[in-house]
Design an enzyme around this catalytic site. Structure first.
Site, PDB file in Angstrom:
ATOM      1  N   GLY A 174     -10.959  17.353 -19.983  1.00  0.00           N
ATOM      2  CA  GLY A 174     -11.763  18.013 -20.988  1.00  0.00           C
ATOM      3  C   GLY A 174     -11.119  19.304 -21.437  1.00  0.00           C
ATOM      4  O   GLY A 174      -9.951  19.596 -21.131  1.00  0.00           O
ATOM      5  N   ASP A 187     -24.659  21.565 -23.330  1.00  0.00           N
ATOM      6  CA  ASP A 187     -23.503  20.708 -22.962  1.00  0.00           C
ATOM      7  C   ASP A 187     -23.952  19.579 -22.037  1.00  0.00           C
ATOM      8  O   ASP A 187     -23.307  19.260 -21.036  1.00  0.00           O
ATOM      9  CB  ASP A 187     -22.419  21.548 -22.292  1.00  0.00           C
ATOM     10  CG  ASP A 187     -21.039  20.979 -22.579  1.00  0.00           C
ATOM     11  OD1 ASP A 187     -20.970  20.008 -23.371  1.00  0.00           O
ATOM     12  OD2 ASP A 187     -20.053  21.472 -22.039  1.00  0.00           O
ATOM     13  N   CYS A 219     -36.791  19.880 -33.303  1.00  0.00           N
ATOM     14  CA  CYS A 219     -37.761  19.387 -32.316  1.00  0.00           C
ATOM     15  C   CYS A 219     -38.101  17.931 -32.594  1.00  0.00           C
ATOM     16  O   CYS A 219     -38.223  17.512 -33.748  1.00  0.00           O
ATOM     17  CB  CYS A 219     -39.030  20.235 -32.361  1.00  0.00           C
ATOM     18  SG  CYS A 219     -38.804  21.915 -31.721  1.00  0.00           S
ATOM     19  N   GLU A 260     -17.319  15.175  -7.317  1.00  0.00           N
ATOM     20  CA  GLU A 260     -18.608  14.547  -7.535  1.00  0.00           C
ATOM     21  C   GLU A 260     -18.408  13.041  -7.686  1.00  0.00           C
ATOM     22  O   GLU A 260     -17.282  12.566  -7.894  1.00  0.00           O
ATOM     23  CB  GLU A 260     -19.301  15.103  -8.778  1.00  0.00           C
ATOM     24  CG  GLU A 260     -18.572  14.819 -10.077  1.00  0.00           C
ATOM     25  CD  GLU A 260     -19.257  15.445 -11.269  1.00  0.00           C
ATOM     26  OE1 GLU A 260     -20.174  16.221 -11.068  1.00  0.00           O
ATOM     27  OE2 GLU A 260     -18.832  15.144 -12.402  1.00  0.00           O
TER      28      GLU A 260
END
Length: 1650
Positions: free
Chosen positions: A1436, A1582, A1628, A1535
Site C-alpha cells: 500500500g 480508511d 447519510c 495479522e
C-alpha cells in the site's frame, strides 16, 4: 475530439484536398489511440535489488538489469546501489515505481511460419490499469469487431500439456462452432503454449480466415513476449515469427488469434498481470446489450481445460460473482479440470466425499461448501460419454442455465444467437411456463432479427398468426430498418406520394399498399388501400385517438379541447357505422401473405422462402415475389443506387420465378386440368388476379412458355371449337358461309371445365362456376336455340375473331391503297369513306380499350395502354390520318399536304400487318427476333454516335476543301452529309474522287481529298460498319435460341387481345359498342359491387368446395416437391463426399481408441506377469511349509543332534560373530541373519541340519521371523522438533484435524535396498534400533513421490526425477503456496522457515466496571514463519505486505498451518518520521499502528452493541500483533490473512463509495457514528477489508498535529483536514437514520482550541 468521416466525395474537389482530408482522418485515429492508451516503464525510483549470487549485474524487481533503466542513466554509479543484506532495500510496486507514457506499439502483426501461411492480427500495447470502456471502443470502432453475443473466456494450463484425442476434438470443434454460430468473442492468454495453443489449432482447423469473424482475442503480458521490441511502432505492419527459443523463459504469440491486447505493468518476464484487466473487460462486456432490440446483457462463460490450483480459485470466483459466470469444464483434460469434475460428480448426487462416520460434510469445509453451493453453475463435459450432446450445444446450454435467467430471457438469448436447436431442446419444452405475450414478443423479435429457424420453431409450438399479426405489429415490422442506411422503403413511399417525407417518418400500412400497387403496376389494387381495410384502419386509430383524449385529465384541457373531443367522438361513431356495414371480418385474413409481402419488401430472402411454404396459393405468391423483386431491382437502377443490391434483387426474382416454374411442373405432372385451374382461378387475396396474369406481369417467360400454360392458351385461343387440322380453312369458310358453322365440332362442358369464361359469357349464361349465375342462366340456357348457342360459341372464339378482323383489315388496306394511289378528288370517294369509317371506328375501339382496362385511375389506364408497342403505332397512325383528313378538305395546297399525310400514314397501317403475322408460330419467332434486335439498337447508340463523328469530320473537311467560296445555305449542310453518308453503303462516287480531272479548275488542296476519302472509308466502311454488323450478328444468334420462348410468352398478349375484342370488325364494331353502352347503363342502374368490378377479365370462378380442393391439391404437390428436392440434396455427390469424410473421421477416432486399448492391454499383461511371479514365490513358500510339516516326525532326533553341536570349540575355521547360542544372543546381536545363513555356518563346523530344524529351535526361544519396520534416520534435533509438535497438538479434537492437510514425500531406492527384509526378534521389540532398517531422504535416489492426505481424501502423488534437496525445498514452498487458495489451513510436517517473536496486546480489567486496559505481554512468544510471497502485490501507500505461513508456534500465539500477512512501514515513511522518533522509528510506528487498530476494534465492539436490530451486519476488525524478525532485526506487524474480494469503502481524506448494499451502508455509518460518539474528537476512516472482516483503519484525532511528539495513532492521521473533508463529503444513508445521526453532520466543523 475524435474525427469520424463516414463518406468522402471527391467529384467536385481537387485531388490534393481529398488526400489531405484522408491524412487528417488517419492522423486523428492515431492520435486517439495514443491519447487513450498508455504503456508503463520502470522508473527506477526505490528499486529493490536482489542478488542471487555475488554478481556484478544487479537486477531490479521489474525483471530488468539496473543498467537497462533509462531513468538511471544519469543517476549514481553501480557501486552506490545497496547490496544484499544492507537493509536499505525497498519493495517494488507498479504504482510507485513505474511511469506512464503514450503507447508506442499498435498496428498489425503479420505472422509468418514455415508453412508459408500468412495471418494478420491487430494489436495494441496498453497499461495494466487501462479502462474497459476504452478497450471496448477500440475493439468495436477501430478494429471493426462485430458486436459480441457471447464471451467465451478460456482458462487452463499455460505450459504445454498433452490432451487426449477425443477431448481435443470435442474442445476444438465445440469451441469454434459455438463461437461462429453465435458471433462470440474468445478470450485467451494469446500465447503459443498451453490451452491458448489448442485454441489456435481449433481456429485453424474449424475457423474462418475472415478477420472480422475470427474474433479470438489474446490478452497477453507485454513483458513475457519473446522479441516484443519488434512490435514497437505506431500503426505499422510488423512481421512476427512465432518460433521461440526453447531455453528462454519468454513465450511467443499464437499466430491464429485475430487481436491482441498486450498488457504492460512495467515488468519483464513476469506472468499474471493481465488477469485483472481481463476480468475487468469481461465484466464490462457483460453489461453490453446482446442485441439492440433485446435487454439481455452479453453472456459470459468460462471454459476450463486442464490447469493448476489457481484455476480452482478462479472458477470459484467466477461462480460466486454477481451476476454469476457459468463454468464449462472439459473432463479428461487433466489436473484442475479433472479435480473439478470429480468434486462435481460427488456433489451432483448430494452425498459426501468424506467419511460420514467422521462427521465430515460439505458444510464443515468452507471451500467445499462454497463449491457445493454453486455447483449448478458448473457443467462437466465428458467426451467419453456416448449419450453426451455436442460440445457446442453443451457450452451454450450451460451458458443459458448458468445465468439463472427466466425462460423468456433464455429464449431471447438463444434468439440473438440464432440457435433454434438450443431453444427447441432446452427452452421450448413441455411443461414450461410462459408469461402472457412472451411468445408473441419472441415472434416479433424473430421476424425483425430475421431468425427463420425461430419463426419455424414458434409456429411448430402453437403460435397462431391470426392472434399474432396486428396492424401495430405489422407497421412496426415495416418501420424496422435492416441497417443504418436502409431507407429504400421510404424512398419508394416518396416516389408514390410524389413528395419528400421527413426523417423519422413512420410508414403506415396504407403507404405500404400504395407501394405494392406502384411496384406491381397495372390494375393491381392492394388490400391495404381498399375501402374495407381503410374503414377498419380508421376505426382502430380513431379509437386510439379518442382513448388518448378521454384519458387526459379535465384540468389539462384548453377551452377548445372539449370541442375537439366531441369531433373525435363523432368521427369514431362514423367509423363504427362504416365498420358495421362492412361486417366484422378480421383485419388480416391471409396472415402469411401479409408477412410474406413484408419479407419481400424488406429483402429478407430466407424469411420470404420460409413464409412462402406456409399458407395457400404458393405458386401465385412465387409470381408475386418475382414481380416485386424485379420492380425493386428496376427502382434501384433508376435511382442510381448500389448495383450490387440491384443484381441481388434480380437474383431473388429469378429464384422465386424458378420456384413458380418448378411448382407448375409438379402440379402439371400430377393433374393437367387441376394445374390449368390453378393458372386461371381468381385469387381474392391478390387483387382478384390470376396466377397467369401475375406471371405475365412479372415477365416470367419460363412460366408462360411452360407446356401447361401453352395448352391452356391453346384452349383459350380456339374457345369451344374442336379443330385440329385445317382450322384456318374451316374458319374462313364458316365466316364467308355462316350455315357451315352448324357442321363444325364443338367441345363439351366437361372438356371446357378448366377454361375461364369472359364477362360476356357470364352474362350470356353459359357454363360458369358461380352458383348465382347458374340459377339466373339456367332458364335462359334451356330456352336458347341450338343454333344460337353454336353461333355465339363460334363468333366469340378468339381464333374466329382473329380471322374475321384480319380479313376486314386486309380489305381496309386495299381500300386505303386505292385511295392514296388514285387521284384525290374534291370530295371523298366511296372507298375513302369506307377507309374513314374504318379508322374512326378503330379509334373508338382503342378508346374503349383504354377505358375498359382494369386499372382504376385514367393515368394508370393510359400508362398500361401505351405500354404496348402496337398501341403506340396505332395511336400515331390514327392521329396522322385525322390530320390528313382535316387537310384534304381544303381546296388549295393543304389538300396536297393532306394527301402526302395519307401517303405517310399508310406506312403505319402496313407495318401493323406484322402484328397479324406474329400469331403464327414460325413467323412470330422471326418477328420477335426483329423486335428484340431493334430494342437492342439502344445499346448501339454510342456506335452510331462514333460513326456520325467520323462522317462529319470527313464531310466538313472535304466540303471545305472542294468549295472554298460556298455561300451560307441549307444545301451546304446537305452537301456536307450527303455523299459521305452514301459512301458507307458502297457508293464511292468514283468520278469525283479526283477533283482535278477534266476541264474543271483545280482548287488549292484538292489533292488531299482522295487521301482523306481513303482514310474515311477505311475507318467508316471497314471498321465501324463491320462492328455494327458483328453486333447485329451476335444479337441474332443470341435471340435465335430463345426466340421460340419469347414467342410463347408474347402469345398470351395476342390471345388476350382478341379475347377482349368485340367479334364484329370495324366499321361494324360500332354495333358492338352500342351493345356495350346499353349493358353498362344497365349495370350502373342495378348498382354493381366492388367485387364485381374487380372480377372483370378472363378468370375461372370456383365455388368454395372446388377452391378448397384446388388448394389441398396444390399443398400436396408442394409437399411432394420439397420431399423430392430434399432427397436430391441428400443423394447429391457433395453430400455423399461430406458423409464419407465424416465417417472417415469417426473411423479415425475409433482407430485411435483401439490403439489406446491395445497399449492398455499390454500394460495390463505386464502387471499380470509380475503378479504371476509373485504367485510362484508364494507357491515355493508353500512347498517349504509342507516340507517342514513332513519333517515333524524326526524333530526330537534333530534337536538332540543340534544340542551336541552347540558347545563348539574354536577351530581353524572362522566362525561368524553373528552366530552364537540362541540364549547367548548370537541371533539377537544381528537379527538380520537368515535361517539359510545359519545352516551354512553349521555346515562349516561339520554339522548338517535342515532349515526347518533351525526355525523350530528359534521358535522355541520366541524368536520368530517378522518384517523389519522402516524408521527414518532421525537425529536428536529432529526428535525434539517432533516432540514439540506432538505436545502442542496432542489435545486437539477431531474438528481441528478435519481441516488439516498432511503432506509427505519419499524417494525410492534412496538408501540401501528397497526389497522386503526379515529380522529375528521377540514380540514387543519391533522398534529397537537393531530390529529396524534405517532410511534417509533426498539423497541417492532417482524418483521422489510427494503427496497430501486429509482425513478421508488422498491427493494424487507427484513424481520428481533426479532432484536435490534444495530444489525439493523450493517445490515444497511452491506446493504450499498453490494450496492456499484451496485449503486455508495447511499442516506441514517440517517446521521450515525463520524464527520470530510475537508480542500481543492483552486486555487487563480496569478499576472502572465494564472497561479494560490494553497492555503489552511481558515477553514475546516464539514462532517459525515461512515466507510465501515477495512480489509486492499486497503493498500500500504506507506499508509493505508479505504472505507468510506459520509452521510452528509457541503456546498457540499463532495457528500452525495458517497464512498470515506481515506488514512493514515503507522506508520513505520511516525516513519522514525519523525527525520525531530519532531511535527505533519502525518500532514506534508499528506500536501506533497496532494501537490504532485496537482503538478501532473497541469502537466497533461498542457500535455492534448499540446499533438497532434492523442493522443485521456486525463487522469487526482483525487482531494485530507486534512481530520481531530475528534474522534482520526488523519490527513488523502481523495479522491473519483474509481471502476473498478485498474492498475499500472510504479513505483517510473522507471520500467514500456509493453504497449498494446493507453492509456498505453500515460501514459508512460507522465512520459517522465514531465522530459523534467521541464528541467529535475521533473519526475512524480508511475502512477496508473482505466482507465483515476489516483491517488497516485510520483513527483521526482532531487535536493531533503531524510531526508532533504526541502522536497516539499511526502516520495516516491527517487531522483537522480529514475531519473537515469528511463532514463535507459524507452522505447519510438509512443506517445513519436508524442510528439517529441524520442531519447532525451538517453543523459546521469547528477545530478544538489549542
Amino acid at each position: 475530439m475524435r474525427l469520424i468521416v463516414s463518406r468522402l466525395s471527391c467529384y467536385s474537389s481537387p485531388r490534393k484536398y481529398c488526400v489531405n482530408l484522408l491524412c487528417v482522418v488517419f492522423q486523428s485515429r492515431k492520435s486517439w489511440i495514443e491519447d487513450t492508451f498508455c504503456k508503463r516503464t520502470c522508473a527506477g525510483i526505490g528499486i529493490c535489488l536482489s542478488f542471487a549470487s555475488l554478481s556484478l549485474t544487479p537486477r531490479c524487481c521489474c525483471g530488468r538489469l539496473v543498467g537497462e533503466h533509462t531513468s538511471l542513466e544519469t543517476g549514481p554509479s553501480m557501486s552506490s546501489w545497496p547490496g544484499p543484506g544492507t537493509g536499505q532495500q525497498e519493495e517494488w510496486s507498479v504504482e510507485c515505481h513505474t511511469q506512464t507514457s503514450a503507447t508506442d506499439a499498435y498496428g498489425t502483426i503479420d505472422f509468418q511460419d514455415s508453412a508459408g501461411r500468412n495471418c494478420h492480427a491487430k494489436y495494441v500495447r496498453i497499461a495494466v490499469d487501462a479502462k474497459a470502456e476504452a478497450l471496448l471502443q477500440l475493439m468495436r470502432s477501430e478494429w471493426q469487431m462485430e458486436r459480441p453475443k457471447l464471451l467465451l473466456t478460456v482458462h487452463g494450463g499455460t505450459e504445454n500439456f498433452p490432451l487426449p484425442l477425443k477431448v481435443r476434438q470435442a474442445f476444438s470443434k465445440g469451441l469454434i462452432t459455438a463461437a461462429q454460430s453465435t458471433g462470440a468473442w474468445i478470450l485467451t492468454d494469446g500465447i503459443n503454449t498451453g490451452v491458448s495453443r489448442y485454441v489456435g489449432e481449433a481456429v485453424k482447423t474449424y475457423g474462418t480466415h475472415d478477420l472480422r469473424k475470427r474474433n479470438a482475442v489474446g490478452v497477453t503480458p507485454w513483458g513475457v513476449i519473446e522479441n516484443h521490441s519488434d512490435l514497437i511502432g505506431r500503426d505499422v505492419l510488423r512481421p512476427y515469427q512465432p518460433l521461440g527459443n526453447p531455453m528462454s523463459k519468454r513465450v511467443c504469440l499464437n499466430g491464429l488469434h485475430s487481436h491482441f491486447l498486450l498488457v504492460d505493468d512495467g515488468t519483464l518476464g513476469k506472468h499474471g498481470c493481465q488477469q485483472g484487466l481481463r476480468r475487468k473487460l469481461e465484466r464490462h462486456v457483460q453489461l453490453q446489450k446482446i442485441h439492440p432490440r433485446l435487454n439481455q446483457g452479453v453472456p459470459v462463460v468460462c471454459v476450463v481445460v486442464e490447469g493448476g490450483p489457481d484455476i480452482v480459485s478462479m472458477v470459484l470466483e467466477y461462480v460466486s460473482s454477481v451476476p454469476p459466470v457459468p463454468v464449462f469444464v472439459f473432463e479428461g483434460s487433466g489436473r484442475a479440470a479433472d479435480l473439478l469434475a470429480f468434486l462435481h460428480k460427488q456433489t451432483a448426487i448430494d452425498r459426501m466425499i468424506f467419511n460420514p462416520g467422521l462427521g465430515l460434510t460439505w458444510v464443515n469445509h468452507p471451500i467445499l461448501a462454497h463449491f457445493y453451493l454453486h455447483k449448478t453453475q458448473i457443467t462437466i463435459f465428458d467426451s467419453e460419454s456416448e449419450d453426451q450432446q455436442e460440445a457446442d450445444c453443451a457450452i451454450l446450454t450451460a451458458t443459458l442455465k448458468g445465468t439463472k435467467a427466466s425462460p423468456g430471457e433464455q429464449l431471447s438469448t438463444a434468439l440473438a444467437w440464432d440457435r433454434a436447436d438450443i431453444a427447441k431442446k432446452h427452452i421450448l419444452v413441455y411443461g414450461q411456463h410462459w408469461q402472457v405475450g412472451s411468445l408473441e414478443q419472441a415472434m416479433l423479435d424473430a421476424l425483425v432479427m430475421d431468425r427463420v429457424g425461430f419463426v419455424k420453431l414458434l409456429i411448430d409450438n402453437g403460435m397462431t398468426m391470426n392472434r399474432f399479426l396486428t396492424v401495430s405489429r405489422l407497421e412496426e415490422l415495416y418501420n424496422t430498418q435492416q441497417g443504418p442506411t436502409d431507407n429504400f422503403l421510404h424512398l419508394l413511399v416518396e416516389d408514390v406520394k410524389q413528395t419528400h417525407i421527413p426523417k423519422g417518418y413512420r410508414v403506415s400500412i396504407i403507404d405500404v399498399g400504395q407501394v405494392i400497387e406502384y411496384l406491381i403496376g397495372g390494375a393491381y389494387r392492394s388490400t391495404y388501400t381498399r375501402k374495407h381495410f381503410r374503414a377498419h384502419y380508421n376505426l382502430l386509430y380513431a379509437h386510439c385517438k379518442c382513448s388518448n383524449w378521454l384519458a387526459s385529465p379535465p384540468s389539462s384541457l384548453s377551452p377548445l379541447s372539449l370541442q375537439e373531443r366531441s369531433m373525435v367522438l363523432r368521427d369514431l361513431k362514423v367509423a363504427q357505422q362504416q365498420s358495421s356495414e362492412l361486417g366484422d371480418s378480421p383485419l388480416f385474413v391471409y396472415n402469411f401473405n401479409d408477412l410474406f409481402v413484408w419479407a419481400v419488401l424488406q429483402r429478407r430472402q430466407q424469411m420470404a422462402l420460409f413464409l412462402w411454404q406456409h399458407g395457400e396459393e404458393a405458386m401465385a405468391r412465387a409470381t408475386v415475389a418475382c414481380k416485386l423483386y424485379r420492380a425493386m431491382a428496376y427502382e434501384f437502377r433508376q435511382s442510381n443506387m448500389d448495383d450490387t443490391t440491384a443484381e441481388q434483387l434480380k437474383t431473388y426474382s429469378m429464384d422465386f420465378g424458378q420456384l413458380a416454374v418448378d411448382v407448375l411442373d409438379r402440379v402439371f405432372r400430377q393433374n393437367e386440368r387441376m394445374a390449368m385451374k390453378l393458372l386461371t382461378s381468381e385469387m381474392e387475396a391478390w387483387s382478384h388476379f390470376t396466377c397467369l396474369q401475375m406471371a405475365v406481369s412479372s415477365r416470367l417467360r419460363p412460366f408462360v412458355s411452360h407446356s401447361c400454360t401453352q395448352m391452356l392458351l391453346t384452349d383459350l385461343w380456339t374457345g369451344r371449337l374442336n379443330m385440329r387440322k385445317n382450322s384456318w380453312f374451316k374458319i374462313i369458310l364458316s365466316i364467308l358461309m355462316p350455315p357451315a358453322i352448324l357442321l363444325l365440332e364443338f367441345k363439351s362442358k366437361a372438356e371446357m371445365s378448366h377454361v375461364p369464361q369472359s364477362q360476356e359469357a357470364l352474362q350470356f349464361g353459359w357454363d360458369t362456376g358461380r352458383p348465382e349465375a347458374a340459377q339466373e342462366g339456367g332458364h335462359t340456357v334451356a330456352k336458347c336455340f341450338f343454333w344460337t348457342r353454336r353461333l355465339y360459341d363460334f363468333y366469340t372464339a378468339p381464333v374466329v375473331k382473329f380471322w374475321f378482323h384480319t380479313m376486314s383489315y386486309l380489305a381496309f388496306l386495299m381500300l386505303f391503297s386505292y385511295t392514296v394511289l388514285v387521284k384525290m378528288e374534291d370530295r371523298p370517294s366511296t372507298q375513302e369513306w369506307l377507309v374513314i369509317a374504318y379508322i374512326i371506328s378503330t379509334a373508338v375501339e382503342k378508346t374503349r380499350e383504354v377505358f375498359m382496362s382494369e386499372p382504376r385511375k385514367p393515368s394508370q389506364k393510359l400508362k398500361v395502354w401505351f405500354g404496348e408497342y402496337w398501341n403506340v403505332t396505332d395511336f400515331l397512325a390514327i392521329v396522322l390520318f385525322l390530320v390528313g383528313l382535316g387537310l384534304r378538305w381544303d381546296s388549295g395546297s393543304y389538300r396536297t399536304a393532306g394527301r402526302i399525310t395519307y401517303c405517310l400514314d399508310i406506312i403505319f397501317w402496313y407495318v401493323r400487318v406484322l402484328d397479324l403475322l406474329a400469331v403464327n408460330q414460325h413467323a412470330g419467332a422471326y418477328l420477335t427476333m426483329i423486335t428484340k434486335m431493334v430494342s437492342k439498337a439502344i445499346n448501339m447508340f454510342y456506335i452510331v454516335v462514333m460513326m456520325a463523328i467520323v462522317l462529319l469530320s470527313f464531310g466538313v473537311s472535304r466540303k471545305a476543301i472542294l468549295s472554298p467560296d460556298e455561300a451560307l445555305s441549307w444545301s451546304l449542310l446537305k452537301d456536307v452529309v450527303n455523299q459521305p453518308y452514301w459512301m458507307m453503303f458502297g457508293e464511292v462516287y468514283a468520278g469525283e474522287i479526283d477533283a482535278c480531272e477534266g476541264d474543271t479548275p483545280c482548287v488549292p488542296g484538292a489533292f488531299l481529298t482522295p487521301f482523306l476519302q481513303a482514310v474515311y472509308l477505311f475507318f467508316q466502311y471497314i471498321i465501324m460498319v463491320n462492328i455494327l454488323i458483328a453486333f447485329f450478328n451476335n444479337v441474332y444468334f443470341d435471340m435465335k435460341s430463345i426466340s421460340n420462348k419469347l414467342w410463347k410468352y408474347n402469345r398470351y398478349r395476342y390471345i388476350m387481345t382478341y379475347q377482349e375484342k368485340p367479334w364484329l370488325p370495324p366499321p361494324l364494331i360500332i354495333l358492338s359498342h352500342m351493345t356495350l353502352c346499353v349493358t353498362a347503363i344497365y349495370r350502373k342502374h342495378r348498382g354493381s359491387s366492388e367485387q364485381e368490378r374487380d372480377s372483370c377479365g378472363l378468370k375461372l370462378y370456383l365455388g368454395q368446395e372446388d377452391l378448397k380442393r384446388l388448394h389441398e391439391f396444390e399443398e400436396r404437390c408442394l409437399v411432394s416437391y420439397f420431399h423430392e428436392k430434399n432427397q436430391n440434396v441428400l443423394c447429391s455427390q457433395i453430400n455423399r463426399v461430406r458423409a464419407t469424410a465424416e465417417r472417415a473421421e469417426e473411423m479415425g477416432v475409433v482407430m485411435g481408441e483401439v490403439s489406446d486399448r491395445v497399449h492398455f492391454i499390454q500394460d495390463t499383461l505386464q502387471v499380470l506377469d509380475s503378479q504371476l511371479g509373485q504367485l510362484q514365490d508364494l507357491s515355493a513358500l508353500a512347498v517349504d511349509t509342507l516340507t517342514l510339516l513332513s519333517a515333524s516326525d524326526s524333530l526330537q532326533q534333530e534337536e538332540a543332534r543340534l544340542g551336541h553341536c552347540l558347545p563348539i570349540t574354536p577351530s581353524r575355521h572362522h566362525v561368524p560373530h553373528s552366530w552364537t547360542l540362541p540364549h547367548g544372543g548370537g541371533v539377537q546381536i544381528n537379527p538380520r541373519t537368515t535361517a539359510k545363513d545359519l545352516v551354512k555356518m553349521l555346515e562349516e563346523t561339520g554339522t548338517k541340519v535342515s532349515i526347518s530344524t533351525v526355525k523350530q529351535v528359534l521358535y522355541r526361544h520366541n524368536l520368530k521371523g517378522r518384517s523389519a519396520r522402516k524408521k527414518p534416520l532421525l537425529q536428536n534435533r529432529h526428535n525434539k522438533a517432533r516432540l514439540r509438535f506432538a505436545t502442542a497438538h496432542g489435545y486437539k479434537d477431531r474438528t481441528f484435524w478435519r481441516n488439516v492437510i498432511w503432506s509427505d514425500e519419499t524417494k525410492i531406492e534412496l538408501f540401501g535396498h528397497n526389497n522386503h527384509r526379515y529380522v529375528w526378534r521377540k514380540k514387543g521389540e519391533a522398534c529397537k534400533p537393531k530390529n529396524t532398517i534405517p532410511t534417509v531422504k533426498h539423497r541417492g535416489g532417482s524418483i521422489m513421490l510427494w503427496g497430501i492426505i486429509l482425513l478421508a481424501f488422498l491427493k494424487n502423488l507427484a513424481m520428481l526425477v533426479d532432484i536435490d534437496c534444495f530444489c525439493f525445498g523450493c517445490i515444497q514452498k511452491h506446493a504450499i503456496a498453490s494450496l492456499i487458495p484451496i485449503f486455508p489451513v495447511v499442516a506441514w510436517s517440517l517446521a521450515a522457515g525463520e524464527e520470530v517473536s510475537v508480542y500481543s496486546l492483552e486486555e487487563v480489567e480496569a478499576a472502572v466496571p465494564e472497561s479494560s486496559i490494553s497492555s503489552w505481554s511481558s515477553q514475546g512468544l516464539s514462532a517459525v514463519l515461512q515466507p510465501l510471497s515477495s512480489e509486492g502485490c499486497l503493498d500500500g501507500g504506507l506499508r509493505r505486505a508479505t504472505l507468510v505461513l506459520c509452521t510452528w508456534a509457541e503456546r498457540d500465539v499463532l495457528r500452525v498451518g495458517c497464512v498470515y500477512v506481515v506488514k512493514a512501514i515503507q522506508p520513505d515513511v520511516v525516513r519522514t518520521w525519523q525527525r520525531v522518533f530519532h531511535s527505533d522509528t519502525p518500532l514506534q510506528l508499528c506500536l501506533r499502528e497496532i494501537q490504532q487498530q485496537r482503538a478501532a476494534q473497541k469502537l466497533m465492539h461498542v457500535f455492534n452493541q448499540v446499533k438497532p436490530e434492523n442493522m443485521p451486519h456486525s463487522p469487526r476488525f482483525l487482531d494485530m500483533s507486534l512481530l520481531h524478525w530475528h534474522s534482520d532485526g526488523q519490527w513488523l506487524t502481523i495479522e491473519r490473512n483474509m481471502t476473498g474480494d478485498f474492498r475499500k469503502y472510504n479513505n483517510n481524506t473522507g471520500e467514500e463509495i456509493a453504497p449498494c448494499c446493507g453492509m456498505e451502508e453500515t460501514l459508512l455509518a460507522f465512520s459517522h457514528w465514531t465522530y459523534q460518539y467521541s464528541c467529535r474528537e475521533l473519526l475512524v476512516l480508511d475502512i477496508q477489508g473482505v466482507g465483515s472482516e476489516l483491517t488497516d483503519p485510520s483513527v483521526i484525532r482532531a487535536e493531533d498535529k503531524r510531526y508532533s511528539d504526541d502522536m497516539v495513532f499511526g502516520p495516516a492521521n491527517l487531522g483537522d483536514a480529514a475531519i473537515h473533508s469528511f463532514v463535507i463529503k459524507h452522505t447519510c444513508n438509512s443506517c445513519c437514520e436508524n442510528l439517529g445521526l441524520s442531519g447532525e453532520r451538517k453543523e459546521p466543523f469547528r477545530p478544538p482550541l489549542l
